[in-house]
Motif scaffolding. Structure first.
Motif, PDB file in Angstrom:
ATOM      1  N   MET A 265      73.095 117.022  10.084  1.00  0.00           N
ATOM      2  CA  MET A 265      73.455 116.239   8.897  1.00  0.00           C
ATOM      3  C   MET A 265      72.978 114.793   9.087  1.00  0.00           C
ATOM      4  SD  MET A 265      77.282 115.211   7.612  1.00  0.00           S
ATOM      5  CE  MET A 265      77.719 116.416   6.390  1.00  0.00           C
ATOM      6  N   PRO A 266      72.300 114.221   8.065  1.00  0.00           N
ATOM      7  CA  PRO A 266      71.849 112.837   8.210  1.00  0.00           C
ATOM      8  C   PRO A 266      73.052 111.893   8.258  1.00  0.00           C
ATOM      9  CG  PRO A 266      71.314 113.702   6.020  1.00  0.00           C
ATOM     10  CD  PRO A 266      71.964 114.803   6.774  1.00  0.00           C
ATOM     11  N   THR A 267      72.946 110.800   8.982  1.00  0.00           N
ATOM     12  CA  THR A 267      74.058 109.869   9.101  1.00  0.00           C
ATOM     13  C   THR A 267      73.532 108.448   9.068  1.00  0.00           C
ATOM     14  OG1 THR A 267      75.700 108.984  10.619  1.00  0.00           O
ATOM     15  CG2 THR A 267      73.938 110.239  11.605  1.00  0.00           C
ATOM     16  N   ALA A 268      74.411 107.546   8.556  1.00  0.00           N
ATOM     17  CA  ALA A 268      74.001 106.152   8.485  1.00  0.00           C
ATOM     18  C   ALA A 268      74.283 105.434   9.802  1.00  0.00           C
ATOM     19  CB  ALA A 268      74.770 105.465   7.358  1.00  0.00           C
ATOM     20  N   ASP A 269      74.931 106.128  10.743  1.00  0.00           N
ATOM     21  CA  ASP A 269      75.326 105.475  11.996  1.00  0.00           C
ATOM     22  C   ASP A 269      74.099 105.312  12.898  1.00  0.00           C
ATOM     23  OD1 ASP A 269      76.401 104.658  14.381  1.00  0.00           O
ATOM     24  OD2 ASP A 269      78.025 106.138  14.388  1.00  0.00           O
ATOM     25  N   PRO A 270      73.684 104.078  13.156  1.00  0.00           N
ATOM     26  CA  PRO A 270      72.487 103.901  13.986  1.00  0.00           C
ATOM     27  C   PRO A 270      72.676 104.414  15.407  1.00  0.00           C
ATOM     28  CG  PRO A 270      73.525 101.771  13.461  1.00  0.00           C
ATOM     29  CD  PRO A 270      74.254 102.821  12.684  1.00  0.00           C
ATOM     30  N   LEU A 271      73.948 104.433  15.880  1.00  0.00           N
ATOM     31  CA  LEU A 271      74.191 104.944  17.234  1.00  0.00           C
ATOM     32  C   LEU A 271      73.862 106.437  17.308  1.00  0.00           C
ATOM     33  CD1 LEU A 271      75.212 104.381  20.111  1.00  0.00           C
ATOM     34  CD2 LEU A 271      77.536 104.915  19.288  1.00  0.00           C
ATOM     35  N   ALA A 272      74.144 107.163  16.228  1.00  0.00           N
ATOM     36  CA  ALA A 272      73.860 108.598  16.222  1.00  0.00           C
ATOM     37  C   ALA A 272      72.371 108.839  16.400  1.00  0.00           C
ATOM     38  CB  ALA A 272      74.362 109.223  14.924  1.00  0.00           C
ATOM     39  N   ALA A 273      71.574 108.084  15.675  1.00  0.00           N
ATOM     40  CA  ALA A 273      70.123 108.253  15.797  1.00  0.00           C
ATOM     41  C   ALA A 273      69.666 107.867  17.203  1.00  0.00           C
ATOM     42  CB  ALA A 273      69.429 107.383  14.743  1.00  0.00           C
ATOM     43  N   ASP A 274      70.251 106.807  17.726  1.00  0.00           N
ATOM     44  CA  ASP A 274      69.876 106.343  19.062  1.00  0.00           C
ATOM     45  C   ASP A 274      70.193 107.422  20.110  1.00  0.00           C
ATOM     46  OD1 ASP A 274      68.898 104.459  20.830  1.00  0.00           O
ATOM     47  OD2 ASP A 274      70.854 103.510  21.142  1.00  0.00           O
ATOM     48  N   LEU A 275      71.405 107.998  20.030  1.00  0.00           N
ATOM     49  CA  LEU A 275      71.816 108.990  21.031  1.00  0.00           C
ATOM     50  C   LEU A 275      71.075 110.315  20.841  1.00  0.00           C
ATOM     51  CD1 LEU A 275      75.675 108.360  21.294  1.00  0.00           C
ATOM     52  CD2 LEU A 275      73.799 107.337  22.606  1.00  0.00           C
ATOM     53  N   ALA A 276      70.735 110.644  19.606  1.00  0.00           N
ATOM     54  CA  ALA A 276      69.954 111.862  19.376  1.00  0.00           C
ATOM     55  C   ALA A 276      68.613 111.763  20.099  1.00  0.00           C
ATOM     56  CB  ALA A 276      69.748 112.075  17.878  1.00  0.00           C
ATOM     57  N   GLY A 277      68.119 110.549  20.217  1.00  0.00           N
ATOM     58  CA  GLY A 277      66.869 110.349  20.950  1.00  0.00           C
ATOM     59  C   GLY A 277      67.022 110.644  22.438  1.00  0.00           C
ATOM     60  N   VAL A 278      68.237 110.627  22.934  1.00  0.00           N
ATOM     61  CA  VAL A 278      68.478 110.908  24.358  1.00  0.00           C
ATOM     62  C   VAL A 278      68.721 112.406  24.578  1.00  0.00           C
ATOM     63  CG1 VAL A 278      69.964 110.429  26.351  1.00  0.00           C
ATOM     64  CG2 VAL A 278      69.516 108.626  24.669  1.00  0.00           C
ATOM     65  N   VAL A 279      69.588 112.998  23.747  1.00  0.00           N
ATOM     66  CA  VAL A 279      70.046 114.377  24.021  1.00  0.00           C
ATOM     67  C   VAL A 279      69.383 115.414  23.121  1.00  0.00           C
ATOM     68  CG1 VAL A 279      72.296 113.589  24.852  1.00  0.00           C
ATOM     69  CG2 VAL A 279      72.037 114.196  22.433  1.00  0.00           C
ATOM     70  N   GLY A 280      68.661 114.979  22.103  1.00  0.00           N
ATOM     71  CA  GLY A 280      68.114 115.929  21.121  1.00  0.00           C
ATOM     72  C   GLY A 280      69.077 116.054  19.956  1.00  0.00           C
ATOM     73  N   GLN A 281      68.512 116.158  18.753  1.00  0.00           N
ATOM     74  CA  GLN A 281      69.330 116.184  17.537  1.00  0.00           C
ATOM     75  C   GLN A 281      70.378 117.295  17.550  1.00  0.00           C
ATOM     76  OE1 GLN A 281      68.750 113.751  14.915  1.00  0.00           O
ATOM     77  NE2 GLN A 281      70.823 114.517  14.490  1.00  0.00           N
ATOM     78  N   GLN A 282      70.013 118.454  18.156  1.00  0.00           N
ATOM     79  CA  GLN A 282      70.953 119.591  18.111  1.00  0.00           C
ATOM     80  C   GLN A 282      72.194 119.368  18.970  1.00  0.00           C
ATOM     81  OE1 GLN A 282      68.105 119.368  19.712  1.00  0.00           O
ATOM     82  NE2 GLN A 282      67.740 121.010  21.180  1.00  0.00           N
ATOM     83  N   HIS A 283      72.155 118.375  19.842  1.00  0.00           N
ATOM     84  CA  HIS A 283      73.312 118.120  20.702  1.00  0.00           C
ATOM     85  C   HIS A 283      74.076 116.870  20.286  1.00  0.00           C
ATOM     86  CE1 HIS A 283      71.993 121.419  23.044  1.00  0.00           C
ATOM     87  NE2 HIS A 283      70.855 120.837  23.375  1.00  0.00           N
ATOM     88  N   LEU A 284      73.838 116.458  19.062  1.00  0.00           N
ATOM     89  CA  LEU A 284      74.504 115.278  18.516  1.00  0.00           C
ATOM     90  C   LEU A 284      75.201 115.724  17.239  1.00  0.00           C
ATOM     91  CD1 LEU A 284      74.449 112.599  16.595  1.00  0.00           C
ATOM     92  CD2 LEU A 284      74.713 112.205  19.052  1.00  0.00           C
ATOM     93  N   LEU A 285      76.534 115.664  17.213  1.00  0.00           N
ATOM     94  CA  LEU A 285      77.280 116.203  16.076  1.00  0.00           C
ATOM     95  C   LEU A 285      77.913 115.068  15.271  1.00  0.00           C
ATOM     96  CD1 LEU A 285      79.225 119.037  17.983  1.00  0.00           C
ATOM     97  CD2 LEU A 285      76.888 119.104  17.102  1.00  0.00           C
ATOM     98  N   VAL A 286      77.711 115.126  13.947  1.00  0.00           N
ATOM     99  CA  VAL A 286      78.371 114.153  13.069  1.00  0.00           C
ATOM    100  C   VAL A 286      79.058 114.838  11.891  1.00  0.00           C
ATOM    101  CG1 VAL A 286      76.931 112.154  13.636  1.00  0.00           C
ATOM    102  CG2 VAL A 286      76.184 113.731  11.846  1.00  0.00           C
ATOM    103  N   ASP A 287      78.729 116.107  11.679  1.00  0.00           N
ATOM    104  CA  ASP A 287      79.317 116.860  10.563  1.00  0.00           C
ATOM    105  C   ASP A 287      80.826 117.030  10.810  1.00  0.00           C
ATOM    106  OD1 ASP A 287      80.306 118.888   8.964  1.00  0.00           O
ATOM    107  OD2 ASP A 287      78.411 119.992   8.955  1.00  0.00           O
ATOM    108  N   PRO A 288      81.689 116.571   9.870  1.00  0.00           N
ATOM    109  CA  PRO A 288      83.138 116.651  10.092  1.00  0.00           C
ATOM    110  C   PRO A 288      83.614 118.050  10.471  1.00  0.00           C
ATOM    111  CG  PRO A 288      82.659 115.379   8.130  1.00  0.00           C
ATOM    112  CD  PRO A 288      81.342 115.917   8.608  1.00  0.00           C
ATOM    113  N   ASP A 289      83.002 119.094   9.918  1.00  0.00           N
ATOM    114  CA  ASP A 289      83.431 120.458  10.265  1.00  0.00           C
ATOM    115  C   ASP A 289      83.169 120.750  11.744  1.00  0.00           C
ATOM    116  OD1 ASP A 289      84.238 120.866   7.741  1.00  0.00           O
ATOM    117  OD2 ASP A 289      82.447 121.987   7.107  1.00  0.00           O
ATOM    118  N   LEU A 290      82.066 120.224  12.256  1.00  0.00           N
ATOM    119  CA  LEU A 290      81.731 120.468  13.658  1.00  0.00           C
ATOM    120  C   LEU A 290      82.544 119.565  14.591  1.00  0.00           C
ATOM    121  CD1 LEU A 290      77.844 120.838  13.362  1.00  0.00           C
ATOM    122  CD2 LEU A 290      79.565 122.646  13.506  1.00  0.00           C
ATOM    123  N   LEU A 291      82.902 118.386  14.105  1.00  0.00           N
ATOM    124  CA  LEU A 291      83.676 117.457  14.940  1.00  0.00           C
ATOM    125  C   LEU A 291      85.107 117.945  15.142  1.00  0.00           C
ATOM    126  CD1 LEU A 291      82.686 113.875  13.651  1.00  0.00           C
ATOM    127  CD2 LEU A 291      81.602 115.277  15.409  1.00  0.00           C
TER     128      LEU A 291
END
Ligand code: FAD
Ligand code: MLT
Ligand code: ZN
Length: 465
Positions: free
Chosen positions: A1-27
């Motif tokens: 799910m796209p997110t406005a949080d710049p930290l999410a994009a930054d961390l996705a660059g470290v772990v890969g998008q699939q290992h970064l969760l922002v979707d409330p259902d997944l959280l």
């Protein structure tokens, strides 16, 4: 799910998008604890796959001024592994590798996210035991167990997690990595960082790998369930069994209220020893069949004449069910306040006897369920029928335990559940020393704020000129 949080994009660059969760259902699964008493919103969940990724995630969170809650299996019972509001949840679940068992030293190195059951099966195949067992074994992780200095069912023989620890690797709040995985039995080279991180509940560092001491598996075992007329009798019987040298691994105690709850939830029949005010479940293990040794040790003791005994797997599991299913049965009855405390043997029965009146005074309609690891003095005080944030009973119980010379935290840690009352058991001097250690290792108060010690946000140290 796209997110406005710049930290999410930054961390996705470290772990890969699939290992970064922002979707409330997944959280959601990461936001509420096992008891359902504690929950909070996560800013995001990040699931690094290596120590290097954890270190980079921590560095980037620090740069962004984000706070971090480390999480293993989320089976903790004091609210320390779930967010309070707005933290990054850093899940260790992907760091679950199991190195080959080192049969020469009797040790093994595993990823912090490995479950206890996975490690148990791995070392059992090589003829060893971890010496730690608990009912949450399929989900609790080794890293979480180090962070809480977990106890469980075999402490009387093998000690708590700290005693099983030969070393660890951890990421500190500045993203640096300390690695003490050498496995030496002797090491007098300064501060014991491994011992310090054990029991620090994610407030001083994030454990990424763990080296465990193993014990040789012994082939023969027997389980005995005793019915007793009082808690004093349970304490007395165990003391005499120890004096007689019974080869005990576990000595678990529970009251009739726990049996009633388990039977209501599971449909189990009455225990084969009969229903009594108190029960003692004993597990013994040895190189040689311990059945005769246990029979001799029990001779003439309270409860010995009606003992239920099993030495086959199904029979032993059937007896253990009365004990192992208590926690889930309490959870099925409501959202409990869980207070794990420990007492010396000479104060155990008096404290247990005092608790019903203490709870009734603070909350007349509450339901009290008592059980625990008598072998190491742990009493699990469970109170049902309270609002999650009504803490009058919590305080009354903890004060009663301290008045009986006990500790307010036996094996689950302090978390957020007991943080307001840590001063009942630790002196001002000790609390200042703990705060100084926290300030030295985590000056910005980034790791698990509000757990164990009060949350303090400090400005990060000025960069060197
Ligand atoms: P989590 O719940 O995810 O986290 C617990 C704490 O450790 C949190 O503060 C978290 O921030 C921190 N943490 C987690 N992983 C790391 C890491 N890698 N680095 C740094 N900090 C970390 N406990 C006992 O001691 N004895 C028992 O007998 C026992 N029986 C249980 C039975 C049941 C049915 C349940 C549900 C729980 C039981 N527990 C018991 C409690 C729980 O299983 C332990 O506290 C366990 O150690 C938690 O492990 P976890 O991986 O689930 O940690
Ligand atoms: C146990 O001994 O079963 C655990 O510590 C869990 C609990 O306290 O319910
Ligand atoms: Zn326990």
């Amino acid at each position: 799910m796209p997110t406005a949080d710049p930290l999410a994009a930054d961390l996705a660059g470290v772990v890969g998008q699939q290992h970064l969760l922002v979707d409330p259902d997944l959280l959601a699964a990461y936001e509420t604890d096992w008891t359902r008493r504690f929950s909070g919103r996560a800013r995001l969940v990040v699931r690094p796959g290596s120590t290097a990724e954890v270190a980079e995630v921590v560095r980037r969170c620090a740069r962004a001024g984000a706070t971090v809650v480390p999480q293993g299996g989320n089976t903790g019972l004091v609210g320390g592994g779930v967010p309070r509001g707005g933290e990054v949840v850093l899940s260790l679940a992907r760091i679950d590798g199991l190195d080959e068992v080192d049969g020469v030293s009797g040790q093994v190195t595993v990823g912090a996210g490995a479950t206890l059951a996975a490690v148990q099966a791995h070392v059992r195949a090589a003829g060893w035991t971890v010496g730690i067992d608990l009912a949450a074994r399929d989900t609790a992780t080794v890293g979480g167990m180090v962070a809480t200095n977990a106890g469980g069912l075999q402490v009387m023989r093998f000690g708590t997690m700290r005693a099983r620890l030969a070393g660890l690797e951890a990421v500190l709040a500045d993203g640096s990595v300390v690695s003490r995985l050498g496995g030496l039995d002797k090491d007098t080279t300064g501060y014991d960082l491994v011992g310090l991180l054990c029991g620090s509940e994610g407030t001083l560092g994030i454990v990424t790998r763990v080296r465990l001491r193993l014990a040789p598996l012994v082939p023969a075992g027997v389980t005995v369930l005793l019915g007793l007329e009082s808690t004093e009798a349970a304490v007395g019987t165990l003391a005499e069994l120890r004096r007689r040298g019974a080869p005990l691994v576990s000595a678990e105690w529970f009251q009739a209220s726990a049996v009633a709850l388990v039977r209501g939830h599971t449909g189990l029949p009455a225990p084969p020893c009969g229903t009594h005010p108190d029960h003692l479940l004993l597990d013994a293990a040895d190189r040689h069949d311990p059945v005769e040794a246990m029979a001799a040790a029990l001779d003439g003791l309270d409860g010995g004449d009606t003992a239920a005994v099993a030495d086959d797997r199904a029979g032993r599991e059937a007896l253990w069910a009365y004990r192992e299913r208590i926690t889930e049965s309490i959870g099925a009855a409501g959202i409990p306040h869980k207070l794990d405390v420990a007492l010396r043997p000479d104060r155990f029965a008096a404290a247990v006897a005092a608790l019903p009146a203490v709870v009734a005074d603070a909350a007349p309609a509450a339901r009290l369920v008592l059980f625990g690891h008598l072998g190491d003095g742990t009493v699990h005080v469970n109170v049902l029928g309270l609002a999650p944030d009504d803490t009058a009973v919590d305080e009354a119980v903890l004060r009663c335990v301290v008045a009986h010379d006990g500790t307010i935290g036996a094996e689950h840690g302090i978390g957020v559940a007991k943080a307001p009352w840590l001063h009942l058991y630790r002196s001002d001097e000790e609390l200042r020393a703990m705060a100084a250690i926290k300030a030295a290792l985590d000056p910005a108060g980034m790791l698990n704020p509000g757990v164990l010690l009060p949350a303090v946000r400090r400005p990060p140290p000025a960069p060197p000129r």
